[in-house]
Design a protein around this motif. Sequence first.
Motif, short mmCIF file in Angstrom:
data_model
loop_
_atom_site.label_atom_id
_atom_site.label_comp_id
_atom_site.label_asym_id
_atom_site.label_seq_id
_atom_site.Cartn_x
_atom_site.Cartn_y
_atom_site.Cartn_z
N ILE A 30 9.29 11.06 -3.68
CA ILE A 30 9.74 12.45 -3.71
C ILE A 30 8.50 13.33 -3.79
CG2 ILE A 30 11.26 14.14 -4.79
CD1 ILE A 30 12.71 11.59 -3.92
N PRO A 31 8.06 13.91 -2.65
CA PRO A 31 6.89 14.79 -2.71
C PRO A 31 7.23 16.06 -3.49
CG PRO A 31 7.94 14.94 -0.57
CD PRO A 31 8.68 13.87 -1.32
N GLU A 32 6.22 16.86 -3.74
CA GLU A 32 6.44 18.10 -4.49
C GLU A 32 7.60 18.87 -3.88
OE1 GLU A 32 4.05 22.19 -4.72
OE2 GLU A 32 2.97 20.52 -5.67
N THR A 33 8.61 19.12 -4.70
CA THR A 33 9.87 19.69 -4.24
C THR A 33 10.28 20.82 -5.18
OG1 THR A 33 10.56 17.52 -3.40
CG2 THR A 33 12.29 19.16 -3.76
N GLU A 34 10.55 21.97 -4.60
CA GLU A 34 11.02 23.07 -5.43
C GLU A 34 12.51 22.94 -5.71
OE1 GLU A 34 10.98 27.98 -5.65
OE2 GLU A 34 10.12 26.95 -3.90
#
Length: 924
Positions: free
Chosen positions: A572-576
Motif C-alpha cells: 500500500i503506497p502512500e495513500t490519502e
Amino acid sequence: MRSKYLLLLFPILLFFGFQLLEKKAPASSDWPEITQSAKPWTRWWWMGNAVDEKNLSKLLETYHDAGLGGVEIAPIYGAKGYENRYIDFLSSDWLSMLDFTVSKAKTLGMGVDMTQGTGWPYGGPQVSVENAATRMVIQDYEKADGKALDTTILFQKKKESQPEAKLIAVMAYDKNNDATEITNYVDEDGNLNWNEKGDWQIKAIFLDKTGQMVKRAAPGGVGFTLDHFSESAVDSYNSYFEKAFAGKDYGFRSFYNDSFEVYGADFTANFFEEFKKRRGYELKEFLPYLESEESTEIVRRVKSDYRETINDLLLNNFTKNWTDWAHDQSKLTKNQAHGSPGNLLDLYAAVDIPECETFGSSYFLIPGLRRDSADIRNVDPDPIMLKFASSAAHLTGKNLVSSETFTWLGEHFKSSFSQMKPEVEQAFLAGVNHIFYHGVTYSPEDVAYPGWLFYASLNLTQQNSLWPHFKGFNEFIARSQAILQAGQADNELLVYWPVYDVWAEPKGKMEMITVHAVDEWLHPTEFYKQSKKLMESGYSLDFISDDMIAKSKVNKGLIQTSDKNSAKVLIIPETEFMPTETFRDILELAENGANVIFQTQPKTIPGYHSDQKSKENVFLQLWALIEFEDGKASVGKGQFFLSDDLGKTLEELGIYREKLVDTGLDFIRRKVADGTYYFLVNHSADAISQNISLNAKAGSLMAMDPLTGKRGTISSESTAVGTSVNINLKSGESIFLKTFDEKVELAIPAWPDYSKSTSTLDISKNWKLTFNQGQPKLPAPQTMETIKAWTNNGDSEANDFSGQASYSSEFDFTKSDGKHYLLTIDKVYESAKIWVNGEYAGNSWSIPYQLDVTEQLQNGKNTIKIEVANLMANSIRYLDRNKIEWRNYHEINFVNIDYKPFDASNWKTMPSGLDGKIQISEFE
C-alpha cells in the motif's frame, strides 16, 4: 482364478496408474506453438466500406503470407472519387462482405475482430437524441433580497441548431451554501415565483446533449455518440447490432471498443437518483463545491463522490453490460479503458481482452537508433501506463493483453522496423502479449501508389516499400508472443492503486484518466514513484484495485487473486484516501496469512458523509487495533509492516529482487509447468557481457533468440538464491532464457559465445547494386568501390526511389570447423535480406545489424547478395514535389504528425541502402 488375481492386482495397477498421471509432462526444448493469437494482428481500416470480395480475398492472403494472425475491421471515412463503391455500415451488402471476410480468414487460419460501430467512439444513426452522450449544464443567476429574479430561467443555446435542454432542477444557495430546492417555483415560461428573504445564488441544472458526432464515421455510421452511462441507451445500442446479426453467427472473435474520447459527457438522465442511492446524499445540494476548483476538503470529497458515481455507471451500465451482451452473442470483448473517467483496473478487468495503447515515440539509449525530434509527437509513452491493462488481465486470470501499437510512432513513411523493435519490447516488458498494429488500410488493387492510407496510421500496407520484408518482423513478434502467452505471469508483488486520491483532484469536474495527462494524474503520486522504483530495482509487480482486493483470498500464505494468479505480498503506497471496506478486506487477508506493507498510514476515508467524523473514527479505530513494534505487527496468521523502505522490508520477508537489472537489463518472467521463461532486453547504451543472477533455480538452461528462432543450451551454476549464467547482449538485443526446474537432456546445440572474436574479415570493397522493384522508377545499376548508401551520390532517381535493391559481391574465405561466423553491417537503411552462396541466411532489420552465417559459408570463393528495403519517404517526397495527387479523402483527409496539412516536398533525402563496414567475424 483369473478374476481373483485381477482383484488383487487392481489396487496395484491403480496406484501405478495414478503415479503415471502425477508425473509431469517431459520437458520440451521446442519453441511454443505459433498460434493465431501469437502472431501479430492489425487494425484494418475499411475506407468508405468500399470493399469487394476479390480484393478482400487477395489482401487477406497477402496479410497471411506476411505473417499476420488476424485483422480487426474498423470502418472509417472514404476516399473521394470512389463513392460509387461505398457500402453502408451493417447493410445487407456490408454484412455479406463481413461474412466473406470471416470465411476467407478462417480458410487461412486467421482471426477477425470488429469495431462495434464506425470511427470512434460508439455511436451512429441508431442513437437517438435521448440516448446520445449527455452533459450537465449549470446556469447561474443572482437573486437579491426582496427582489424578483429579473431574468427567466430558460436554457441558453450556444447555437440555433442545438437541441433544447431539459430543466432538471433549480437550486438556491445562501451565503453559507446551504441549499433549497425551488424547482417547483419555476413556471413553463421560466419565471421564478419564489421570494425567500436574503441574497441567493440560483443554479439551474439542465440535462443537455454534448452534440458530439461519431468521429471519422464511415458511410452508414454517421450519428450521435452514445450515452455510456445509461443502461437503457447501451441496451438499445446493442440491440441494434443484435437485430442486424439476427439469424446468423458471423464467426468473428470479438467486439472492440476504442478509448473513451466522449468529450464533455459527464451526466445522464437519472444521475442524481443514482448518486443519492450510491453515495447517500443529494448532489444537487452541493453543486457549488462540484463547480469549485478550490483545494478544500469538501470540494475534494464531493468531487470524489461524483467521479466514483460516474465510474460506477460506466462500469456497470456500459462495460459489464456490454460484455454480458457480447457473451450472449458468443463473442468476446476487447476494450481500451484508458481515456475514460473510471477506475482503469476495474474497467479493464470487466472485459475478455484488456487493450492498452503505445502512443508516440520513446527515447532509447541504443546507439545509432534514429529519433528525429522533428518527426515525433511531444508525447513519451510510459510503460507503467501499459501495466494497468496487463495487471487487470493477470489478476483476473485472463491470458491475452492486447495493445494498439505504434500509434504516431513517427511521421508518416519514416518509421522503420529498427525503431519499432524496442518500442514493442517495452510493451512486452509491461505484460503485453497480443500486438495489434495501428494499422493497415484496405486498399484495392486498382488504386495507384501509395494506395489508400489512414491519416494516423503506421501505414504498413502492401504498397509500403518495407512490406516484402515485413514477415521477418512479424516472426520476431510471433515467436516472442508464443512464449509470453505461455503459462502465467510470474509477478511477486501487488501494488494498490489509490484511485480515490485521483478522484479527489480539485481541478475540473470529470477526471479523464488519459494516456496524454500522465504528468497530472500519475507521475506525481507515490504509487507511481514506488512502483517505478521497485521495477527498476528488479521486482515484478501488478497493480490491484479495491474491488480486486475484496475478491482475493489467501492460499498457503500467498494472496490469490484468481485461480490462475497469486502474489507474495500486498503493498500500500502512500495513500490519502482509503475506504473502510477496503481496509477491512486487507485486514481479513492478513488474518488469513497475507503479508501487507504500508508505506504510511492511510490518512482518511474518501467522499463526503453527513457523519464524517464518526465514519473516519471507525477507520482510525481499526488502524489503532494494529500494534506495531519496530514497524511490524502480527495480524492473525499474517503480518502488517509500516515501512518507507520497501526493498528492505521485502528482503526481510525473503522476497528478493532480480539483481540482473543492475547490469542494465530489463526483464519479465512467465511461469510454465516445467520451469520459468525470462525475457531479457538490453535497451542500455552499452553491450552487457557478464555473469548475471536469476532468482529461478535451473536444473538446465536454454537460450532462445526471437529474431531467428534459434535455440541452444547454455551453461549455468546454481547459487544460494537461484542461478548464475553468463550473458552477452549488445545494445538493442533481446533474448529468452528458459530455466528448467529439473536437469534435462536437451537435443539442441550449445549456445554460441559471441562475446569475443578471434578474427575478422572486412568485405566492404567492390559491390554491385541493382534496383529490383519500387517507385517512382528503377534507377540505373551502380558499382561501388566501397559499399555505401544509394542516396546522396548525385543520382536524383536513386534519391527518389522507395523499394528494394540488391547489393552483391564475392569474397574468398577460409572456414574452420567448430567455429561460428557472424556477419555484421554497420548501418542498414532499413531492412536487409541476406543470401550467401545462393542460400538464404536470414533477415537483419534491427540494431545491431548482424546475422550468423556459419551454415552458409564455404571455403574458397563465396558470393553474397543483400536485398535492402528502404522507407517510403523518398518516393512520397517525389510525389509532393511533382504535385502528383495521392491524398484525397473525406473528413480529415491526410495530416502530418502535428495534425497540420501533410506536405513532404521539403523533406531531406532519407538515407537508403547499406553504409559503413561489412565484416565477418569468427567466434569460438
